[in-house]
Motif scaffolding. Sequence first.
Motif, PDB file in Angstrom:
ATOM      1  N   HIS A  72       0.834  -1.195   0.000  1.00  0.00           N
ATOM      2  CA  HIS A  72       0.000   0.000   0.000  1.00  0.00           C
ATOM      3  C   HIS A  72       0.876   1.254   0.000  1.00  0.00           C
ATOM      4  CE1 HIS A  72      -3.049  -2.893   1.229  1.00  0.00           C
ATOM      5  NE2 HIS A  72      -3.950  -1.995   0.857  1.00  0.00           N
ATOM      6  N   ASP A  73       0.330   2.346  -0.544  1.00  0.00           N
ATOM      7  CA  ASP A  73       1.073   3.603  -0.611  1.00  0.00           C
ATOM      8  C   ASP A  73       0.900   4.388   0.686  1.00  0.00           C
ATOM      9  OD1 ASP A  73       1.858   3.046  -3.188  1.00  0.00           O
ATOM     10  OD2 ASP A  73       0.118   4.031  -4.077  1.00  0.00           O
ATOM     11  N   HIS A  74       1.976   5.086   1.076  1.00  0.00           N
ATOM     12  CA  HIS A  74       1.925   5.953   2.257  1.00  0.00           C
ATOM     13  C   HIS A  74       2.983   7.030   2.100  1.00  0.00           C
ATOM     14  CE1 HIS A  74       5.632   4.349   4.141  1.00  0.00           C
ATOM     15  NE2 HIS A  74       5.297   3.250   3.498  1.00  0.00           N
ATOM     16  N   GLU A  75       2.854   8.097   2.917  1.00  0.00           N
ATOM     17  CA  GLU A  75       3.833   9.179   2.859  1.00  0.00           C
ATOM     18  C   GLU A  75       5.145   8.735   3.478  1.00  0.00           C
ATOM     19  OE1 GLU A  75       2.860  13.169   4.007  1.00  0.00           O
ATOM     20  OE2 GLU A  75       0.726  12.753   3.719  1.00  0.00           O
ATOM     21  N   MET A  76       6.218   9.291   2.943  1.00  0.00           N
ATOM     22  CA  MET A  76       7.536   8.967   3.471  1.00  0.00           C
ATOM     23  C   MET A  76       7.668   9.539   4.885  1.00  0.00           C
ATOM     24  SD  MET A  76      11.110   9.617   1.527  1.00  0.00           S
ATOM     25  CE  MET A  76      11.050  11.378   1.681  1.00  0.00           C
ATOM     26  N   GLY A  77       8.255   8.768   5.787  1.00  0.00           N
ATOM     27  CA  GLY A  77       8.414   9.214   7.167  1.00  0.00           C
ATOM     28  C   GLY A  77       7.212   8.937   8.039  1.00  0.00           C
ATOM     29  N   VAL A  78       6.191   8.251   7.504  1.00  0.00           N
ATOM     30  CA  VAL A  78       4.973   7.927   8.254  1.00  0.00           C
ATOM     31  C   VAL A  78       4.767   6.414   8.162  1.00  0.00           C
ATOM     32  CG1 VAL A  78       2.478   8.306   8.346  1.00  0.00           C
ATOM     33  CG2 VAL A  78       3.980  10.158   7.689  1.00  0.00           C
ATOM     34  N   LEU A  79       4.285   5.820   9.240  1.00  0.00           N
ATOM     35  CA  LEU A  79       3.987   4.390   9.207  1.00  0.00           C
ATOM     36  C   LEU A  79       2.905   4.089   8.176  1.00  0.00           C
ATOM     37  CD1 LEU A  79       3.833   3.517  12.994  1.00  0.00           C
ATOM     38  CD2 LEU A  79       5.569   2.801  11.390  1.00  0.00           C
ATOM     39  N   CYS A  80       2.989   2.898   7.590  1.00  0.00           N
ATOM     40  CA  CYS A  80       1.956   2.477   6.641  1.00  0.00           C
ATOM     41  C   CYS A  80       0.646   2.285   7.404  1.00  0.00           C
ATOM     42  CB  CYS A  80       2.380   1.182   5.964  1.00  0.00           C
ATOM     43  SG  CYS A  80       1.092   0.453   4.956  1.00  0.00           S
ATOM     44  N   PRO A  81      -0.431   2.979   7.030  1.00  0.00           N
ATOM     45  CA  PRO A  81      -1.682   2.865   7.790  1.00  0.00           C
ATOM     46  C   PRO A  81      -2.278   1.464   7.752  1.00  0.00           C
ATOM     47  CG  PRO A  81      -1.830   4.618   6.135  1.00  0.00           C
ATOM     48  CD  PRO A  81      -0.514   3.960   5.975  1.00  0.00           C
ATOM     49  N   PHE A  82      -2.111   0.750   6.647  1.00  0.00           N
ATOM     50  CA  PHE A  82      -2.668  -0.604   6.547  1.00  0.00           C
ATOM     51  C   PHE A  82      -1.959  -1.551   7.517  1.00  0.00           C
ATOM     52  CE2 PHE A  82      -3.031  -4.810   4.583  1.00  0.00           C
ATOM     53  CZ  PHE A  82      -4.401  -4.884   4.448  1.00  0.00           C
ATOM     54  N   CYS A  83      -0.619  -1.494   7.531  1.00  0.00           N
ATOM     55  CA  CYS A  83       0.140  -2.337   8.466  1.00  0.00           C
ATOM     56  C   CYS A  83      -0.149  -1.953   9.916  1.00  0.00           C
ATOM     57  CB  CYS A  83       1.635  -2.231   8.186  1.00  0.00           C
ATOM     58  SG  CYS A  83       2.124  -2.852   6.586  1.00  0.00           S
ATOM     59  N   TYR A  84      -0.317  -0.665  10.163  1.00  0.00           N
ATOM     60  CA  TYR A  84      -0.590  -0.208  11.516  1.00  0.00           C
ATOM     61  C   TYR A  84      -1.951  -0.715  12.005  1.00  0.00           C
ATOM     62  CZ  TYR A  84      -0.834   2.850  15.547  1.00  0.00           C
ATOM     63  OH  TYR A  84      -0.937   3.326  16.811  1.00  0.00           O
ATOM     64  N   GLN A  85      -2.936  -0.790  11.102  1.00  0.00           N
ATOM     65  CA  GLN A  85      -4.245  -1.340  11.479  1.00  0.00           C
ATOM     66  C   GLN A  85      -4.125  -2.807  11.868  1.00  0.00           C
ATOM     67  OE1 GLN A  85      -7.169   0.124  12.019  1.00  0.00           O
ATOM     68  NE2 GLN A  85      -6.122   2.064  11.645  1.00  0.00           N
ATOM     69  N   LYS A  86      -3.270  -3.558  11.162  1.00  0.00           N
ATOM     70  CA  LYS A  86      -3.051  -4.965  11.535  1.00  0.00           C
ATOM     71  C   LYS A  86      -2.455  -5.061  12.936  1.00  0.00           C
ATOM     72  CE  LYS A  86      -0.457  -6.433   8.213  1.00  0.00           C
ATOM     73  NZ  LYS A  86       0.330  -7.253   7.283  1.00  0.00           N
ATOM     74  N   VAL A  87      -1.489  -4.203  13.228  1.00  0.00           N
ATOM     75  CA  VAL A  87      -0.856  -4.206  14.556  1.00  0.00           C
ATOM     76  C   VAL A  87      -1.873  -3.835  15.628  1.00  0.00           C
ATOM     77  CG1 VAL A  87       0.915  -3.091  15.965  1.00  0.00           C
ATOM     78  CG2 VAL A  87       1.425  -3.707  13.621  1.00  0.00           C
ATOM     79  N   LEU A  88      -2.737  -2.853  15.340  1.00  0.00           N
ATOM     80  CA  LEU A  88      -3.763  -2.460  16.306  1.00  0.00           C
ATOM     81  C   LEU A  88      -4.717  -3.600  16.620  1.00  0.00           C
ATOM     82  CD1 LEU A  88      -4.888   1.161  15.402  1.00  0.00           C
ATOM     83  CD2 LEU A  88      -3.783   0.392  17.459  1.00  0.00           C
ATOM     84  N   LYS A  89      -5.151  -4.318  15.567  1.00  0.00           N
ATOM     85  CA  LYS A  89      -6.079  -5.440  15.789  1.00  0.00           C
ATOM     86  C   LYS A  89      -5.425  -6.539  16.617  1.00  0.00           C
ATOM     87  CE  LYS A  89      -8.734  -4.657  11.604  1.00  0.00           C
ATOM     88  NZ  LYS A  89      -8.980  -5.097  10.233  1.00  0.00           N
TER      89      LYS A  89
END
Length: 195
Positions: A100-117
């Motif tokens: 998935h695309d994300h801004e440089m210097g920011v965590l990938c939101p899709f991967c972060y949602q997996k970690v949150l779950k």
Amino acid sequence: MSRNLFLSITNLFRNLESLFLPHGGHPPALALAGFQHEHSHRSSQEFSLKQLIGDGMLWAVPKHRRSVEKRLKRKFGYPEYNWKPLREKRNIRSCLQCGHDHEMGVLCPFCYQKVLKETELMQSKIQETLGLDPVDKEVIVLYEGEKAEQSSDELKNKRIVEMKKPRPMWFTKNLLQKSTQQLSETKEVKPSDLA
């Protein structure tokens, strides 16, 4: 200037008096009983807002209309100096794990949602197993097939929470290692023998 302001305010008050007190208020105390008050003829006249305001002035009102050019420059900015419409972003990267695309210097939101779950699942399992009692021992989360790998000495004096599913690939075991070190009992200063 101040004289005109004073006159307009006094005119305003006189007009308000004639509006709300049609007979000009109470007659003077020494007036004769049958004598008509001097303001009684004004009550029969038609009332208008222009008469009420007189030549009063309005504050905080623009004197001139903004031109089309100025409005557009406020809205879009100046192309040479500050251009406000959207520009293409050049700091977008694709995640190496999920794509998935994300801004440089920011965590990938899709991967972060997996970690949150996964974290919410772990927290709910810990709360089911241990309840809401205060934690006095270290808590270890074990996934399927991990209890056999660790020795009983490592699990001694620790609270164990078992998850009934395999460990996710991204959740490695070294994430559970302590980041702080125990205080050493030696007084040596490291590095030694520098001179």
